[in-house]
Design a protein around this motif. Sequence first.
Motif, PDB file in Angstrom:
ATOM      1  N   PRO A 100       0.808  -1.226   0.000  1.00  0.00           N
ATOM      2  CA  PRO A 100       0.000   0.000   0.000  1.00  0.00           C
ATOM      3  C   PRO A 100       0.841   1.276   0.000  1.00  0.00           C
ATOM      4  N   LEU A 101       2.069   1.185   0.496  1.00  0.00           N
ATOM      5  CA  LEU A 101       2.963   2.347   0.474  1.00  0.00           C
ATOM      6  C   LEU A 101       3.535   2.555  -0.923  1.00  0.00           C
ATOM      7  N   THR A 102       3.781   1.445  -1.623  1.00  0.00           N
ATOM      8  CA  THR A 102       4.302   1.523  -2.981  1.00  0.00           C
ATOM      9  C   THR A 102       3.305   2.192  -3.914  1.00  0.00           C
ATOM     10  N   ILE A 103       2.024   1.793  -3.799  1.00  0.00           N
ATOM     11  CA  ILE A 103       1.029   2.393  -4.697  1.00  0.00           C
ATOM     12  C   ILE A 103       0.751   3.852  -4.335  1.00  0.00           C
ATOM     13  N   ARG A 104       1.126   4.238  -3.105  1.00  0.00           N
ATOM     14  CA  ARG A 104       1.027   5.655  -2.718  1.00  0.00           C
ATOM     15  C   ARG A 104       2.308   6.415  -3.057  1.00  0.00           C
ATOM     16  N   ARG A 105       3.243   5.704  -3.683  1.00  0.00           N
ATOM     17  CA  ARG A 105       4.502   6.277  -4.152  1.00  0.00           C
ATOM     18  C   ARG A 105       5.333   6.869  -3.022  1.00  0.00           C
ATOM     19  N   GLN A 106       5.282   6.198  -1.878  1.00  0.00           N
ATOM     20  CA  GLN A 106       6.151   6.634  -0.784  1.00  0.00           C
ATOM     21  C   GLN A 106       7.600   6.308  -1.119  1.00  0.00           C
ATOM     22  N   ARG A 107       8.508   7.156  -0.759  1.00  0.00           N
ATOM     23  CA  ARG A 107       9.918   6.993  -1.107  1.00  0.00           C
ATOM     24  C   ARG A 107      10.505   5.747  -0.455  1.00  0.00           C
ATOM     25  N   GLY A 108      11.494   5.153  -1.133  1.00  0.00           N
ATOM     26  CA  GLY A 108      12.081   3.893  -0.702  1.00  0.00           C
ATOM     27  C   GLY A 108      12.564   3.854   0.732  1.00  0.00           C
ATOM     28  N   PRO A 109      13.405   4.798   1.173  1.00  0.00           N
ATOM     29  CA  PRO A 109      13.908   4.753   2.556  1.00  0.00           C
ATOM     30  C   PRO A 109      12.793   4.832   3.595  1.00  0.00           C
ATOM     31  N   ALA A 110      11.824   5.710   3.376  1.00  0.00           N
ATOM     32  CA  ALA A 110      10.706   5.835   4.317  1.00  0.00           C
ATOM     33  C   ALA A 110       9.866   4.566   4.315  1.00  0.00           C
ATOM     34  N   ARG A 111       9.697   3.982   3.125  1.00  0.00           N
ATOM     35  CA  ARG A 111       8.925   2.745   3.003  1.00  0.00           C
ATOM     36  C   ARG A 111       9.617   1.608   3.742  1.00  0.00           C
ATOM     37  N   ALA A 112      10.912   1.476   3.578  1.00  0.00           N
ATOM     38  CA  ALA A 112      11.669   0.411   4.242  1.00  0.00           C
ATOM     39  C   ALA A 112      11.628   0.577   5.756  1.00  0.00           C
ATOM     40  N   LYS A 113      11.706   1.831   6.225  1.00  0.00           N
ATOM     41  CA  LYS A 113      11.666   2.084   7.672  1.00  0.00           C
ATOM     42  C   LYS A 113      10.306   1.688   8.249  1.00  0.00           C
ATOM     43  N   ARG A 114       9.234   2.012   7.508  1.00  0.00           N
ATOM     44  CA  ARG A 114       7.895   1.675   7.979  1.00  0.00           C
ATOM     45  C   ARG A 114       7.708   0.157   8.035  1.00  0.00           C
ATOM     46  N   VAL A 115       8.203  -0.567   7.034  1.00  0.00           N
ATOM     47  CA  VAL A 115       8.106  -2.029   7.028  1.00  0.00           C
ATOM     48  C   VAL A 115       8.861  -2.611   8.217  1.00  0.00           C
ATOM     49  N   GLU A 116      10.033  -2.073   8.498  1.00  0.00           N
ATOM     50  CA  GLU A 116      10.822  -2.557   9.638  1.00  0.00           C
ATOM     51  C   GLU A 116      10.074  -2.341  10.948  1.00  0.00           C
ATOM     52  N   GLU A 117       9.438  -1.185  11.095  1.00  0.00           N
ATOM     53  CA  GLU A 117       8.659  -0.895  12.304  1.00  0.00           C
ATOM     54  C   GLU A 117       7.513  -1.882  12.470  1.00  0.00           C
ATOM     55  N   LEU A 118       6.842  -2.173  11.372  1.00  0.00           N
ATOM     56  CA  LEU A 118       5.684  -3.062  11.439  1.00  0.00           C
ATOM     57  C   LEU A 118       6.092  -4.509  11.693  1.00  0.00           C
ATOM     58  N   LEU A 119       7.207  -4.938  11.147  1.00  0.00           N
ATOM     59  CA  LEU A 119       7.698  -6.293  11.426  1.00  0.00           C
ATOM     60  C   LEU A 119       8.009  -6.457  12.903  1.00  0.00           C
ATOM     61  N   GLU A 120       8.560  -5.419  13.517  1.00  0.00           N
ATOM     62  CA  GLU A 120       8.799  -5.453  14.964  1.00  0.00           C
ATOM     63  C   GLU A 120       7.477  -5.497  15.713  1.00  0.00           C
ATOM     64  N   LEU A 121       6.517  -4.720  15.250  1.00  0.00           N
ATOM     65  CA  LEU A 121       5.222  -4.639  15.929  1.00  0.00           C
ATOM     66  C   LEU A 121       4.514  -5.985  15.954  1.00  0.00           C
ATOM     67  N   ILE A 122       4.582  -6.729  14.846  1.00  0.00           N
ATOM     68  CA  ILE A 122       3.876  -8.011  14.775  1.00  0.00           C
ATOM     69  C   ILE A 122       4.742  -9.190  15.215  1.00  0.00           C
ATOM     70  N   GLY A 123       5.955  -8.903  15.688  1.00  0.00           N
ATOM     71  CA  GLY A 123       6.824  -9.959  16.208  1.00  0.00           C
ATOM     72  C   GLY A 123       7.436 -10.852  15.154  1.00  0.00           C
ATOM     73  N   MET A 124       7.707 -10.298  13.945  1.00  0.00           N
ATOM     74  CA  MET A 124       8.286 -11.101  12.860  1.00  0.00           C
ATOM     75  C   MET A 124       9.482 -10.385  12.219  1.00  0.00           C
ATOM     76  N   PRO A 125      10.407  -9.865  13.017  1.00  0.00           N
ATOM     77  CA  PRO A 125      11.484  -9.050  12.446  1.00  0.00           C
ATOM     78  C   PRO A 125      12.443  -9.816  11.546  1.00  0.00           C
ATOM     79  N   GLY A 126      12.557 -11.123  11.721  1.00  0.00           N
ATOM     80  CA  GLY A 126      13.513 -11.879  10.920  1.00  0.00           C
ATOM     81  C   GLY A 126      12.917 -12.590   9.723  1.00  0.00           C
ATOM     82  N   LEU A 127      11.642 -12.284   9.399  1.00  0.00           N
ATOM     83  CA  LEU A 127      10.957 -13.045   8.354  1.00  0.00           C
ATOM     84  C   LEU A 127      10.587 -12.198   7.143  1.00  0.00           C
ATOM     85  N   ALA A 128      11.269 -11.099   6.959  1.00  0.00           N
ATOM     86  CA  ALA A 128      10.923 -10.167   5.874  1.00  0.00           C
ATOM     87  C   ALA A 128      11.016 -10.796   4.496  1.00  0.00           C
TER      88      ALA A 128
END
Length: 343
Positions: A100-128
């Motif tokens: 959903p961030l890609t289709i909103r054309r969010q920039r790569g670094p910000a997009r990667a940071k948001r994905v990292e935050e969410l992986l931590e939130l859901i307890g799956m940081p090593g499964l990207a």
Amino acid sequence: MPSAVRIESATKTYGSTVALDDVSLQIEPGQMVALLGPSGCGKTSLLRAIAGLSPIDRGVIRIGDRDVTHVQARQRPIGMVFQQYALFPNMSVAENISFPLTIRRQRGPARAKRVEELLELIGMPGLADRYPNQLSGGQQQRVALARALAPEPDVLLLDEPLAALDAAIRSDLRDEIRRIQHRVGTTAVFVTHDQSEAMAVADRVAVMDRGRILEVAAPAEIYERPASRFAATFVGSRNALELPVGPDRVVRWGEAFAVPAPDTANGKALAVFRPEDVCITEQQGMAATVDVVVFLGAVSRVYLTVDGHTVHVDLPSRTAATFTPGQRVGVAVAPENVRVFAS
């Protein structure tokens, strides 16, 4: 920022079927409301109306200060989690979350940071880098939740998100959803037909039947003091007995209880009480016979025959183990634990 959701007189029909019948509901910012009811009661229709997937025929839907009644789904500030995970099989976990961030054309670094935050939130940081077919059902639903949260929606909508999971995973993920929603503070609507799920996740529960909301209250209030006859019989696995109203306007069940009849009761009334509120005694109360004891783990359910009625009682399993089929006992229910409705 979380937003309030206000639904005013929403009506939706499919041919001669009324899916939503003049429904109104106010959800405060950051609050989780569970829509609870049996299949066909209108809860998913209401969720889809909020999402914009099923436009209503009449009424108004507002998210925050914005009237979204006629706004298309893709333009509404919502995230949605479905019963079936709906992950893209050809995308990794990280790619699914970032979609959903890609289709909103969010920039790569910000997009990667948001994905990292969410992986931590859901307890799956090593499964990207894993793909959906390499994940368990619970993990897939966590990814679906993270994807819905990725664009930081004003409102999170969950359509029976635990129904496809087995019991153990369902219980764990139910608690995780509640924890995550609390942490991010997003306004959320959770659809379920499972009362234990509704009670566990929600700040308030809206009980629905036949396209209407019958009552909205905190889980404990719905469980302890249901205001409608339907909620009283649907929530809490209650016993329900139709009993005569005496000349003194009292509803009696032998020696088990005596309670005032409601003003609207005429001739008969429906008395409902929870299985954990039934007291089994050796001599006092109303005579009963033990039919069967069903072991459920920490709690067992004891089925009794009482004056031609079948009544179930929930007891600690160690206590229930002392009863045997055919045993004669007495039963009583404290009057304050009996809810009475007009038949």
